[in-house]
Structures are given as C-alpha cells and as structure tokens.
Design an enzyme around this catalytic site. Sequence first.
Site, mmCIF file in Angstrom:
data_model
loop_
_atom_site.group_PDB
_atom_site.id
_atom_site.type_symbol
_atom_site.label_atom_id
_atom_site.label_comp_id
_atom_site.label_asym_id
_atom_site.label_seq_id
_atom_site.Cartn_x
_atom_site.Cartn_y
_atom_site.Cartn_z
ATOM 1 N N ASP A 102 -0.380 -2.165 -19.896
ATOM 2 C CA ASP A 102 0.181 -2.196 -18.542
ATOM 3 C C ASP A 102 0.074 -3.639 -18.022
ATOM 4 O O ASP A 102 -1.022 -4.158 -17.813
ATOM 5 C CB ASP A 102 -0.625 -1.254 -17.635
ATOM 6 C CG ASP A 102 0.150 -0.835 -16.397
ATOM 7 O OD1 ASP A 102 -0.021 0.308 -15.934
ATOM 8 O OD2 ASP A 102 0.956 -1.662 -15.899
ATOM 9 N N ASP A 203 4.435 -3.515 -14.317
ATOM 10 C CA ASP A 203 4.108 -3.051 -12.974
ATOM 11 C C ASP A 203 5.018 -3.723 -11.939
ATOM 12 O O ASP A 203 5.209 -4.948 -11.971
ATOM 13 C CB ASP A 203 2.650 -3.445 -12.698
ATOM 14 C CG ASP A 203 2.100 -2.860 -11.419
ATOM 15 O OD1 ASP A 203 2.042 -1.628 -11.325
ATOM 16 O OD2 ASP A 203 1.759 -3.633 -10.511
ATOM 17 N N GLU A 245 8.556 -0.810 -14.130
ATOM 18 C CA GLU A 245 8.450 0.042 -12.945
ATOM 19 C C GLU A 245 9.315 -0.576 -11.866
ATOM 20 O O GLU A 245 9.090 -1.726 -11.473
ATOM 21 C CB GLU A 245 7.005 0.131 -12.449
ATOM 22 C CG GLU A 245 6.867 1.003 -11.212
ATOM 23 C CD GLU A 245 5.541 0.823 -10.488
ATOM 24 O OE1 GLU A 245 4.967 -0.272 -10.559
ATOM 25 O OE2 GLU A 245 5.086 1.777 -9.840
ATOM 26 N N HIS A 319 -0.013 7.894 -12.357
ATOM 27 C CA HIS A 319 -1.323 7.750 -11.695
ATOM 28 C C HIS A 319 -1.187 7.508 -10.189
ATOM 29 O O HIS A 319 -2.189 7.438 -9.483
ATOM 30 C CB HIS A 319 -2.068 6.581 -12.339
ATOM 31 C CG HIS A 319 -1.341 5.292 -12.172
ATOM 32 N ND1 HIS A 319 -0.150 5.016 -12.813
ATOM 33 C CD2 HIS A 319 -1.598 4.232 -11.388
ATOM 34 C CE1 HIS A 319 0.279 3.837 -12.437
ATOM 35 N NE2 HIS A 319 -0.574 3.334 -11.574
ATOM 36 N N ASP A 320 0.063 7.327 -9.736
ATOM 37 C CA ASP A 320 0.301 7.103 -8.297
ATOM 38 C C ASP A 320 0.843 8.345 -7.604
ATOM 39 O O ASP A 320 1.056 8.309 -6.388
ATOM 40 C CB ASP A 320 1.372 6.003 -8.101
ATOM 41 C CG ASP A 320 0.917 4.633 -8.548
ATOM 42 O OD1 ASP A 320 1.779 3.851 -8.982
ATOM 43 O OD2 ASP A 320 -0.296 4.358 -8.468
HETATM 44 O O1 TEU Z 1 2.685 0.800 -7.953
HETATM 45 C C1 TEU Z 1 3.738 0.254 -7.212
HETATM 46 C C2 TEU Z 1 3.837 0.905 -5.921
HETATM 47 O O2 TEU Z 1 4.612 0.514 -5.122
HETATM 48 C C3 TEU Z 1 2.993 2.076 -5.676
HETATM 49 O O3 TEU Z 1 1.742 1.573 -5.293
HETATM 50 C C4 TEU Z 1 3.590 2.921 -4.595
HETATM 51 O O4 TEU Z 1 4.043 2.119 -3.554
HETATM 52 C C5 TEU Z 1 2.539 3.790 -4.069
HETATM 53 O O5 TEU Z 1 1.735 4.180 -5.128
HETATM 54 C C6 TEU Z 1 3.208 4.957 -3.417
HETATM 55 O O6 TEU Z 1 2.200 5.857 -3.049
HETATM 56 C C7 TEU Z 1 2.163 -0.075 -8.927
HETATM 57 C C8 TEU Z 1 1.019 0.649 -9.617
HETATM 58 O O7 TEU Z 1 1.542 1.797 -10.282
HETATM 59 C C9 TEU Z 1 0.023 1.037 -8.544
HETATM 60 O O8 TEU Z 1 -1.023 1.828 -9.099
HETATM 61 C C10 TEU Z 1 -0.536 -0.234 -7.946
HETATM 62 O O9 TEU Z 1 -1.387 0.120 -6.858
HETATM 63 C C11 TEU Z 1 0.591 -1.137 -7.423
HETATM 64 O O10 TEU Z 1 1.697 -1.249 -8.300
HETATM 65 C C12 TEU Z 1 0.067 -2.545 -7.227
HETATM 66 O O11 TEU Z 1 -0.177 -3.085 -8.518
#
Ligand code: TEU
Length: 545
Positions: A102, A203, A245, A319-320
């Site tokens: 990642d 990311d 992403e 994971h989000d």
């Molecule tokens: O996520 C991008 C992101 O925009 C997400 O954080 C989203 O806005 C949020 O989760 C919605 O609830 C990536 C990664 O997947 C995330 O885990 C990180 O926190 C973020 O980027 C920053 O690196």
Amino acid sequence: MKQVNDEKWWKKAVIYQIYPRSFQDSNGDGIGDLNGIICRLDYLENLGIDAIWLSPVCKSPQDDNGYDISDYQDIDPMFGSIEDMERLIQEAKKHHIRIIMDLVLNHSSDEHRWFQEARKSRENPYHDYYIWRDGEEGCPPNEMRACFGGSAWEWVPEIKQYYFHQFSVKQPDLNWENPKVRREIYNMIDWWIKKGAGGFRLDVIDQIAKEPDKGITANGPRLHEFIREMSREVFRGKDLITVGEAWGATPELAKLYSNPDDSEFSMVFQFEHIVLDQEEGKEKWDLAPLPFLKLKEILNRWQMELSGRGWNSLFWNNHDLPRIVSRWGNDGEYRVESAKMLAILLHGMQGTPYIYQGEELGMTNALYAIEDYRDIETRNMYRERLEKGYDAADIIASIHAKGRDNARTPMQWNASENAGFTQGIPWLRVNPNYKEINAASQLHDENSVFACYKKLIRLRKTWDVFVDGTFRMLLEDDENFFAYQRENAFRKLLVICNFFGCTLEYPLEADWENMELLIGNYDSIERPEIFRPYEARMYISHMEA
Ligand code: TEU
Ligand code: CA
C-alpha cells in the site's frame, strides 16, 4: 485491436485485503503483525485468493494507523522487521500468493525526515518537498478543511508559514510538482519491486495533483501526467498489479486510469456506489436509505463503460468502510443468506474482485461506545459534532453505521478468547459475536459464507465467461431484483439476486431446466421462479459447440 493486457494474471485473480494490525497477532502485544500473517497463509491459500493487498506496515507514528509513513523503506517494529517482510513475500510466493504493498504517496508523516528537514527553514533543500504558504498566525491561506476535521493549513511558527494537509495535521501533503519528490518516490517503489512486491495499491492517488489556492484537492491538471510518468518509470513492462484509490473517479477518467495500453494503472477503486447512502452534498455520517435503483444504474454504467476499454475493481468493503452485510445486507436473521447474496452479486461481474478480511466470514459491524473506538476520523468527528450541538445518540448511530473501526475489529478466527486473534489485550475490542461468527466454525461447513466465497473464487478460474463475457443488466427498474447476464461465445451466466428480505416471483421467463446452477444461497429449490429473502443464484448455460 487485441488488448495489450489481455493476458494479465489479475484479470482472473481475486485479491484479499489484510489490515495487518487486526489480522493476526503472533507476539501477544494485541496488535496484528507480519509473522501472524505468515501463520495464516494456509488459510488464505485454502480460500483460493491470488494476492494480498497489505495495508501499510512501514514505519509510522500511527496517527492514522500507518497511513502516515515516516520511513517508506523500513517496517514499523510493531509489525516486525524488513526481514519479516521479505520472509512474508517469500512464504506467500510458496502459497501462490503475491503481496501488494500500500503506497501512501499523497502525504508522508510529519515525522518523516523529509518533513523534519523541510520545516527547519525556507532554504532547506527539502522545504519544497511539501506545500507551504506565507501568512500570519491564525489567518490560514483559505478556508479549506482537512478530511479529519479542522483547517487543511497548519502554522509553523519557526518559519512563519503554513503547510497543507488534506488529512491529519501529522500527514503533510507531498509536493508532486517537485521533480525531486517524484524521483525519490520512483526510487522507493523500484526498491520494493526488487524486494519482490507483486503490485501496489496507491492511496488517494487522484489527490496527488492539486491546486490548494483554488480549493482543488484532486484531479488536478497534471494528474495523468504524473501517473503516466510513474508508470513509465517504475511499473511499465513488469508483471505487477497496480490499483489506484480514486474517490473522484468517473468511468471516463477510469478509461484513462485503466487503459489497456498499460499507460497508467491496472485499475482503480471508484466509490460512486459507496457514497449512495448519505444525504446529497453532506458527509458520510448523514445517513440516507440506499437508493437501490441508483445502485444498479451506477454498477451497470461502470460495467458497460469499461468493457473492452478499461478494467473494474469490484468491492463492497475495505478498511475505511462499514461491513457490507450490516450496511446493505441483513446482519440479523438473514446474515448468512444476505452475505452470500452480496458475494454472488459482485463476483459474477467483470473486473477483479476484492475481499476484505472477514468479509468471507460474514463479519458484521460492531456497536461500541465512543470510548471503545480508536479511529482518528471517528474521534475527531465525535468531538466536532458534539461541539456543534449534535445529539450524542445521533452521533453514535452514525458511527455504528459508518465508522471505519467497524472494519478494523480483530479478525475472528475461532471461539477462543479474543477470537484467536491475540493472547494479549487487543488494540481494538473484538466484536462480541465472534463466538458465533469465526473461521473455525466455517472452514468445514459447505453452507458457510466462507464456502460460498471459496466456490466463487474457483468458478472465476474455471469459466472464462467471468473474465471476458459481456455484461447486460436485467430488470433495471425492478425495485427488488438485481439481475444480469454475462455472455461470451461459449457460455452465458445468469445472476439473479433478491436484494431484500421479502419472498418474490422472478418476473422474467427463464429456461430453468436447461441451465446449470453454479451457486446459490439456499440449499434446496422447490419452485425456481420463487426467490426467498436475499436469495441469489448463478446459472450457467453452455452454447451449442
Ligand atoms: O482513504 C482516503 C479517504 O479519503 C478516506 O479516508 C475517506 O475519506 C474516509 O475513509 C471516508 O470515511 C485513504 C486510506 O484508505 C485511509 O485509510 C486513510 O485514512 C486516508 O487515505 C489518508 O491516507
Ligand atoms: Ca503483535
């Protein structure tokens, strides 16, 4: 024209996402680690997945659970050592599994040496690795907000400047306009390729090109220039999978990102379907019922638009995101049926399916009290919304529905203490339903959610129509059925899903007697035209030779 990437392994592959800190602890500190993953490779090979997308394990102060990297070429001691990482790559290879790293390239940690240097002075050679603006304390350059709350500008008194951060204060955005930054990043990626990485998840990659003075945080004018340069410099001609992403992706943009000519990535994660159950123009916490017809319209459009001109990623979870069986299925009476229905619906489509750890077990959201949550996004939102006068019960209801920790509760391996995840105290509470929902209870049950996923993965490898078949949505205006066909010269798939908890009659004619049932989520069928709550079936027809 023959597509350049027709022979790409990832077109038949299924990818499994591991959130390392919650997957398997091997040393009793309550945090998942690399050696824990190595212990679980047999399980993953049994499931049949082809690659693991590993959320970040590089050195990090863990402000955003590793998405704030302070050393891109070393492993954080909480997960293990670089030798453990090399061993994971080698052991995974023996299990026919590639490791996808990642890459968090939009920002680093503020504890990265680059930023530690950059903040020392405006003349420091690393200063322009980040985005700075002159100003006065208490008067940021503009009103831009960070994703995790507060201003996107942080004041550094020593040099009387603000730095830009789209995420937490400890995640300063890197300045991709600076060719030295890009060169450092390409060298680092190449170093991981030489270590044996089988691919990369990038990311928030559409946010690397931005114009903070104009409020532009993604899809900036130079985005595809940067991506094509990165592809040319490090990815091109290598047997890698690259998945970006891209929260702002549209099918048009995805035709660039996943162009079969290999000029950019293999594919992207798009989120048009993911943001459907929130109030228009508001935040994910502002809940709205899922507009089912819109869900069908969006997934249909992505299938049709990218067919032959790009490649889809297929996912419900990461994971989000909250766990899909709780979000759009039924995590009560019909948890198993609806988890399987969602799997059958997704895995019959064209694209590369992604399984998030525990999804294959039908793991659910966790309904915790605020003090049990660890995610910076959740904790900041709770505090901000309380300060704005929101009702605490409403805030908690939003967190229960959409909080990222729903996906981050420890993997539920068995019914022993802490679900077999750790001998220590887990960093985040284990979902109390682990006694009923765990891998051990499903591995030998042919009616389990695990068995359903295992079979879907095998079917994708058995029948080319999953990969090269055309897609045709059926019943586009039906309020309950999600049904579609896939077809190539030799076979036709028919996927019929009752997306809801009622019993319905399938309204179209179907040649039930002459189709072979590949997979379903009920163990017997009396009347094929009748679909019980969340009933899903995938049929195959073999064309005349
Ligand atoms: O996520 C991008 C992101 O925009 C997400 O954080 C989203 O806005 C949020 O989760 C919605 O609830 C990536 C990664 O997947 C995330 O885990 C990180 O926190 C973020 O980027 C920053 O690196
Ligand atoms: Ca550990």
